[in-house]
Design an enzyme around this catalytic site. Sequence first.
Site: not given
Length: 317
Positions: A38, A106
């Site tokens: 991330h 994402e």
Amino acid sequence: MTAFGYFLASEEFTPTQLLEQARRAADAGFTRLAISDHFHPWNDAQGNSPFVWSMIGALSQAVNLPVITLVTCPTVRLHPAVTAQAAATSSVLLDGRFTLGVGTGEALNEHIHGDRWPRFAERADMLEEAVEVMRKLFTGDLVSHQGTHYTVENARLYTVPDTPPLIHVSGFGPRAAELAGRVGDGLVVMSPDHEVIDAFREAGGAGKPVVGGVKVCWGEDRDQAVDTVHRLWPTEHLPGELCQVLSTPAHFEQAAELVTRRQIAENVTCGDDVEEHIAAVRAYVDAGFDEVYVGQIGPDNRAFFENYREKVLPALA
């Protein structure tokens, strides 16, 4: 036989904490590690997001366990050629015990350069081309590629493992599962979803591994454990494609206001009931998963590792 690993949540813990968890996982009897990739955490309460490739290098020196990324997006924030170099070096450091888990990503992590965030169909095409590029580079040959989404000119990886890393593709619906079956060496799916697994196998995934993970919160006080999950990981229970399209932790915090404490209590294994923890993991075993990665939510993981070593993992074995 299903292998059981520990899930390192890079959104929630510092690099030092992740390394300590990896050591405790090895001591507890977990046989492999997964780590998330991330740029941002899902919310500010989680509060971390170390660079995954630095972490994998450190893990290779801290423990002697295989490592998989769950999952890396090799299409927007990092070009597939750069991802291929990082994955090849990781595999060399881990003596071939590295698997590259990939997905379509994402917006939360991939929008940071100001790129347009494509719709799923385009992201899936980008991922398929990225896998093609990375596999070419893993050979160590000189590569030039002119595709729909990526250009590679006179690129060669000089540091490559003897055997190319496996590439497991994430699939959270039938279309993604079909892509995983066609181009992946395995499937990553984070729930025991028979429809997705069947679609993967029908699309060419028969005989290939299925990998997944589950988060739990071990604690003596079940209500307190539910509160911990509700504070740190309510985003796990957002519906549909929200997790793919929201672009900031603040947006996720706003959306997570719709997730109730009751939802957490009914859907996440919280507390210290050994049988509940066994059942949560066994659901993946019964669904035919080859690897299951368990992650402990919250800062208190000592009791989690002790009880999984002494009670949960032996029962599953």
